[in-house]
Design a protein around this motif. Structure first.
Motif, mmCIF file in Angstrom:
data_model
loop_
_atom_site.group_PDB
_atom_site.id
_atom_site.type_symbol
_atom_site.label_atom_id
_atom_site.label_comp_id
_atom_site.label_asym_id
_atom_site.label_seq_id
_atom_site.Cartn_x
_atom_site.Cartn_y
_atom_site.Cartn_z
ATOM 1 N N GLU A 91 17.785 -14.623 29.763
ATOM 2 C CA GLU A 91 17.956 -15.026 28.374
ATOM 3 C C GLU A 91 16.890 -14.401 27.477
ATOM 4 N N ARG A 92 15.622 -14.442 27.895
ATOM 5 C CA ARG A 92 14.543 -13.864 27.079
ATOM 6 C C ARG A 92 14.704 -12.349 26.949
ATOM 7 N N ILE A 93 15.148 -11.697 28.015
ATOM 8 C CA ILE A 93 15.335 -10.244 27.966
ATOM 9 C C ILE A 93 16.450 -9.902 26.984
ATOM 10 N N LYS A 94 17.525 -10.681 26.998
ATOM 11 C CA LYS A 94 18.636 -10.447 26.058
ATOM 12 C C LYS A 94 18.179 -10.619 24.613
ATOM 13 N N ARG A 95 17.368 -11.650 24.351
ATOM 14 C CA ARG A 95 16.850 -11.862 22.987
ATOM 15 C C ARG A 95 15.968 -10.707 22.554
ATOM 16 N N ALA A 96 15.121 -10.236 23.462
ATOM 17 C CA ALA A 96 14.248 -9.106 23.136
ATOM 18 C C ALA A 96 15.073 -7.852 22.873
ATOM 19 N N ALA A 97 16.098 -7.628 23.676
ATOM 20 C CA ALA A 97 16.963 -6.457 23.488
ATOM 21 C C ALA A 97 17.682 -6.521 22.146
ATOM 22 N N LEU A 98 18.151 -7.695 21.769
ATOM 23 C CA LEU A 98 18.810 -7.854 20.470
ATOM 24 C C LEU A 98 17.840 -7.579 19.318
ATOM 25 N N ALA A 99 16.618 -8.022 19.466
ATOM 26 C CA ALA A 99 15.615 -7.764 18.431
ATOM 27 C C ALA A 99 15.321 -6.273 18.321
ATOM 28 N N LEU A 100 15.319 -5.575 19.428
ATOM 29 C CA LEU A 100 15.084 -4.129 19.406
ATOM 30 C C LEU A 100 16.239 -3.390 18.751
ATOM 31 N N ASP A 101 17.457 -3.906 18.890
ATOM 32 C CA ASP A 101 18.630 -3.251 18.310
ATOM 33 C C ASP A 101 18.501 -3.065 16.798
ATOM 34 N N GLY A 102 17.860 -3.991 16.124
ATOM 35 C CA GLY A 102 17.744 -3.921 14.672
ATOM 36 C C GLY A 102 16.659 -2.984 14.174
ATOM 37 N N ARG A 103 15.991 -2.268 15.061
ATOM 38 C CA ARG A 103 14.860 -1.422 14.674
ATOM 39 C C ARG A 103 15.171 0.067 14.654
ATOM 40 N N LYS A 104 16.420 0.441 14.791
ATOM 41 C CA LYS A 104 16.835 1.844 14.727
ATOM 42 C C LYS A 104 16.040 2.729 15.684
ATOM 43 N N LEU A 105 15.901 2.265 16.906
ATOM 44 C CA LEU A 105 15.193 3.024 17.925
ATOM 45 C C LEU A 105 16.192 3.796 18.774
ATOM 46 N N GLN A 106 15.752 4.965 19.257
ATOM 47 C CA GLN A 106 16.587 5.782 20.124
ATOM 48 C C GLN A 106 15.892 5.949 21.462
ATOM 49 N N ALA A 107 16.689 6.206 22.495
ATOM 50 C CA ALA A 107 16.114 6.442 23.820
ATOM 51 C C ALA A 107 15.038 7.516 23.708
ATOM 52 N N GLY A 108 13.905 7.250 24.346
ATOM 53 C CA GLY A 108 12.788 8.186 24.305
ATOM 54 C C GLY A 108 11.741 7.863 23.257
ATOM 55 N N ASP A 109 12.075 6.992 22.293
ATOM 56 C CA ASP A 109 11.084 6.596 21.290
ATOM 57 C C ASP A 109 9.948 5.842 21.974
ATOM 58 N N ARG A 110 8.738 6.037 21.450
ATOM 59 C CA ARG A 110 7.540 5.387 21.993
ATOM 60 C C ARG A 110 7.314 4.057 21.271
ATOM 61 N N VAL A 111 7.262 2.989 22.059
ATOM 62 C CA VAL A 111 7.101 1.641 21.527
ATOM 63 C C VAL A 111 5.803 1.048 22.073
ATOM 64 N N GLY A 112 4.904 0.657 21.172
ATOM 65 C CA GLY A 112 3.653 0.037 21.591
ATOM 66 C C GLY A 112 3.850 -1.438 21.873
ATOM 67 N N LEU A 113 3.290 -1.892 22.981
ATOM 68 C CA LEU A 113 3.360 -3.312 23.352
ATOM 69 C C LEU A 113 1.943 -3.855 23.419
ATOM 70 N N ILE A 114 1.638 -4.785 22.519
ATOM 71 C CA ILE A 114 0.321 -5.422 22.503
ATOM 72 C C ILE A 114 0.553 -6.921 22.634
ATOM 73 N N TYR A 115 0.397 -7.421 23.826
ATOM 74 C CA TYR A 115 0.648 -8.841 24.087
ATOM 75 C C TYR A 115 -0.531 -9.454 24.813
ATOM 76 N N SER A 116 -0.902 -10.636 24.385
ATOM 77 C CA SER A 116 -1.904 -11.390 25.135
ATOM 78 C C SER A 116 -1.235 -11.869 26.427
ATOM 79 N N PRO A 117 -2.021 -12.175 27.458
ATOM 80 C CA PRO A 117 -1.424 -12.616 28.718
ATOM 81 C C PRO A 117 -0.515 -13.837 28.507
ATOM 82 N N GLY A 118 0.652 -13.774 29.090
ATOM 83 C CA GLY A 118 1.587 -14.883 28.963
ATOM 84 C C GLY A 118 3.007 -14.445 29.240
ATOM 85 N N PRO A 119 3.953 -15.347 29.092
ATOM 86 C CA PRO A 119 5.335 -15.087 29.479
ATOM 87 C C PRO A 119 6.127 -14.217 28.502
#
Length: 105
Positions: free
Chosen positions: A1-29
């Motif tokens: 469920e969380r992966i699907k929500r994250a994927a849906l959020a990414l869909d609205g960002r006009k990203l294409q395969a190969g684009d570089r996405v920075g992930l800055i997350y504090s430790p957690g789920p």
């Protein structure tokens, strides 16, 4: 469920395969679902070590790493939006835990 929500959020960002996405997350789920969603969409996940929001030198180093990585978008948790906005838009920083901070994902 969380992966699907994250994927849906990414869909609205006009990203294409190969684009570089920075992930800055504090430790957690929240991190793993976003990472898996990026990989499922063919995005290049660039994991950036989070630093203490009160560590000025650490924040500057993190911002320099972000610039060097040439990211299309940065996804983060609740600790960093105000800092990132201030650093990259040159606006005065606000409290990192401010109620006005918008959570990216």
């Amino acid at each position: 469920e969380r992966i699907k929500r994250a994927a849906l959020a990414l869909d609205g960002r006009k990203l294409q395969a190969g684009d570089r996405v920075g992930l800055i997350y504090s430790p957690g789920p929240d991190f793993l679902p976003v990472l898996l969603a990026c990989l499922a969409k063919g995005l290049v996940a660039v994991i950036i070590d989070p630093v203490d929001p009160q560590d000025g030198d650490g924040l500057i180093e993190m911002a320099e790493n972000i610039k060097f990585a040439k990211l299309k978008v940065i996804l983060t948790d609740h600790l960093y939006p105000d800092f990132l906005e201030a650093w990259f838009l040159k606006t005065p920083p606000t409290d990192a835990k401010s109620k006005t901070a918008k959570r990216t994902l």
